[in-house]
Design a protein around this motif. Structure first.
Motif, PDB file in Angstrom:
ATOM      1  N   LEU A  42      -8.587  -6.300  10.874  1.00  0.00           N
ATOM      2  CA  LEU A  42      -8.659  -4.843  10.948  1.00  0.00           C
ATOM      3  C   LEU A  42      -8.237  -4.194   9.643  1.00  0.00           C
ATOM      4  CD1 LEU A  42      -9.067  -2.223  12.562  1.00  0.00           C
ATOM      5  CD2 LEU A  42      -6.678  -2.428  13.290  1.00  0.00           C
ATOM      6  N   LEU A  43      -7.071  -4.555   9.134  1.00  0.00           N
ATOM      7  CA  LEU A  43      -6.570  -3.892   7.930  1.00  0.00           C
ATOM      8  C   LEU A  43      -7.326  -4.314   6.672  1.00  0.00           C
ATOM      9  CD1 LEU A  43      -2.730  -3.682   8.594  1.00  0.00           C
ATOM     10  CD2 LEU A  43      -4.507  -1.973   9.018  1.00  0.00           C
ATOM     11  N   THR A  44      -7.767  -5.556   6.604  1.00  0.00           N
ATOM     12  CA  THR A  44      -8.538  -5.990   5.437  1.00  0.00           C
ATOM     13  C   THR A  44      -9.860  -5.241   5.373  1.00  0.00           C
ATOM     14  OG1 THR A  44      -7.506  -8.164   5.471  1.00  0.00           O
ATOM     15  CG2 THR A  44      -9.572  -7.980   4.270  1.00  0.00           C
ATOM     16  N   GLU A  45     -10.519  -5.068   6.514  1.00  0.00           N
ATOM     17  CA  GLU A  45     -11.806  -4.363   6.557  1.00  0.00           C
ATOM     18  C   GLU A  45     -11.660  -2.869   6.304  1.00  0.00           C
ATOM     19  OE1 GLU A  45     -13.693  -5.207  10.287  1.00  0.00           O
ATOM     20  OE2 GLU A  45     -13.832  -7.348   9.859  1.00  0.00           O
ATOM     21  N   THR A  46     -10.614  -2.247   6.835  1.00  0.00           N
ATOM     22  CA  THR A  46     -10.507  -0.791   6.768  1.00  0.00           C
ATOM     23  C   THR A  46      -9.637  -0.282   5.626  1.00  0.00           C
ATOM     24  OG1 THR A  46      -8.677  -0.801   8.349  1.00  0.00           O
ATOM     25  CG2 THR A  46     -10.895  -0.505   9.236  1.00  0.00           C
ATOM     26  N   VAL A  47      -8.618  -1.036   5.257  1.00  0.00           N
ATOM     27  CA  VAL A  47      -7.654  -0.581   4.239  1.00  0.00           C
ATOM     28  C   VAL A  47      -7.804  -1.370   2.941  1.00  0.00           C
ATOM     29  CG1 VAL A  47      -5.183  -0.225   3.790  1.00  0.00           C
ATOM     30  CG2 VAL A  47      -6.068   0.100   6.085  1.00  0.00           C
ATOM     31  N   GLY A  48      -8.334  -2.586   3.036  1.00  0.00           N
ATOM     32  CA  GLY A  48      -8.499  -3.427   1.861  1.00  0.00           C
ATOM     33  C   GLY A  48      -7.361  -4.398   1.638  1.00  0.00           C
ATOM     34  N   SER A  49      -6.344  -4.327   2.498  1.00  0.00           N
ATOM     35  CA  SER A  49      -5.196  -5.224   2.399  1.00  0.00           C
ATOM     36  C   SER A  49      -4.643  -5.431   3.793  1.00  0.00           C
ATOM     37  CB  SER A  49      -4.127  -4.601   1.509  1.00  0.00           C
ATOM     38  OG  SER A  49      -2.915  -5.314   1.615  1.00  0.00           O
ATOM     39  N   ARG A  50      -4.167  -6.616   4.087  1.00  0.00           N
ATOM     40  CA  ARG A  50      -3.653  -6.895   5.426  1.00  0.00           C
ATOM     41  C   ARG A  50      -2.303  -6.238   5.685  1.00  0.00           C
ATOM     42  NH1 ARG A  50       0.125  -9.511   7.685  1.00  0.00           N
ATOM     43  NH2 ARG A  50      -0.585 -10.476   9.548  1.00  0.00           N
ATOM     44  N   GLY A  51      -1.602  -5.844   4.634  1.00  0.00           N
ATOM     45  CA  GLY A  51      -0.275  -5.283   4.850  1.00  0.00           C
ATOM     46  C   GLY A  51       0.682  -6.353   5.313  1.00  0.00           C
ATOM     47  N   ASP A 123      -1.723   6.693   6.388  1.00  0.00           N
ATOM     48  CA  ASP A 123      -2.766   7.419   7.116  1.00  0.00           C
ATOM     49  C   ASP A 123      -3.968   6.520   7.402  1.00  0.00           C
ATOM     50  OD1 ASP A 123      -1.212   9.701   7.144  1.00  0.00           O
ATOM     51  OD2 ASP A 123      -2.221  10.619   5.421  1.00  0.00           O
ATOM     52  N   SER A 124      -4.355   5.680   6.436  1.00  0.00           N
ATOM     53  CA  SER A 124      -5.514   4.809   6.645  1.00  0.00           C
ATOM     54  C   SER A 124      -5.200   3.713   7.668  1.00  0.00           C
ATOM     55  CB  SER A 124      -6.002   4.217   5.325  1.00  0.00           C
ATOM     56  OG  SER A 124      -4.967   3.564   4.647  1.00  0.00           O
ATOM     57  N   GLU A 125      -3.982   3.188   7.663  1.00  0.00           N
ATOM     58  CA  GLU A 125      -3.584   2.206   8.678  1.00  0.00           C
ATOM     59  C   GLU A 125      -3.574   2.858  10.061  1.00  0.00           C
ATOM     60  OE1 GLU A 125      -0.666  -0.584   5.896  1.00  0.00           O
ATOM     61  OE2 GLU A 125       0.171   1.171   6.925  1.00  0.00           O
ATOM     62  N   ARG A 126      -3.030   4.067  10.134  1.00  0.00           N
ATOM     63  CA  ARG A 126      -2.970   4.798  11.403  1.00  0.00           C
ATOM     64  C   ARG A 126      -4.379   5.024  11.960  1.00  0.00           C
ATOM     65  NH1 ARG A 126       0.983   7.274  13.663  1.00  0.00           N
ATOM     66  NH2 ARG A 126       2.228   7.189  11.758  1.00  0.00           N
ATOM     67  N   ALA A 127      -5.301   5.412  11.086  1.00  0.00           N
ATOM     68  CA  ALA A 127      -6.679   5.638  11.526  1.00  0.00           C
ATOM     69  C   ALA A 127      -7.293   4.348  12.068  1.00  0.00           C
ATOM     70  CB  ALA A 127      -7.517   6.190  10.369  1.00  0.00           C
TER      71      ALA A 127
END
Length: 141
Positions: A42-51, A123-127
Motif C-alpha cells: 500500500l505505502l510503496t504504491e501510494t507514497v513511494g516508501s513503505r515507511g 497526509d499521503s499515508e492517511r489518504a
C-alpha cells in the motif's frame, strides 16, 4: 465501501503441534506476514516508501483450529481506525472452505528510526489508509 487487502498462504508442515493443530504462535506469524505485505504494498504504491511501523498492541481471538490440510488460508486485512501517529489493522483468517478461524486487531504506530519515537501519519499515508478504513455505522450519543 472500503477496500480489503487479501493475502493467501499455505499451512506448512512445521506449523502444527503434537495435537495436529496449527500452533497459536503460527497464527501470529500469519497475521504479521499478511500485515507486512499490506503495509509494504500500500505505502510503496501510494507514497513511494513503505515507511516504518511498529506493533503497539495485538489481540487475537482464536475461533477454530487450523490443520495441515486447512489451506490455503486467506487473510483479509482492513484498517479499523486512523489516529495521529497510529492506525488499527483488522485481520480475518479463513480456511480453504471460507470458515472464519481467527479475528485479530493490531495497533500500529508510525515510527521514526532516527529519533526512535513515534511520528505523525503523513497526509499521503492517511489518504492511503483511508481507502481501507472499515465502514463503521455512526453511534448515537
Amino acid at each position: 465501501m472500503s477496500k480489503t487487502f487479501e493475502y493467501s498462504l499455505q499451512v506448512r508442515w512445521s506449523d502444527s503441534d503434537r495435537l495436529g493443530h496449527v500452533n497459536n504462535t503460527r497464527f501470529v506469524e500469519y497475521l504479521q506476514e499478511a500485515r507486512a505485505h499490506f503495509i509494504t504494498e500500500l505505502l510503496t504504491e501510494t507514497v513511494g516508501s513503505r515507511g516504518t511501523t511498529v506493533v503497539r498492541r495485538l489481540a487475537v481471538d482464536f475461533l477454530r483450529p487450523l490443520f495441515d490440510d486447512s489451506g490455503p488460508l486467506s487473510i483479509e486485512v482492513t484498517v479499523s481506525s486512523i489516529g495521529t501517529t497510529s492506525f488499527g489493522v483488522r485481520h480475518l483468517v479463513r480456511d480453504a472452505e471460507g470458515a472464519l478461524c481467527a479475528e485479530a486487531e493490531a495497533l500500529m504506530v508510525m515510527f521514526d528510526l532516527s529519533s526512535q519515537s513515534s511520528r505523525p501519519i503523513t497526509d499521503s499515508e492517511r489518504a492511503a489508509f483511508t481507502e481501507y478504513l472499515l465502514d463503521v455505522p455512526a453511534t448515537s450519543t
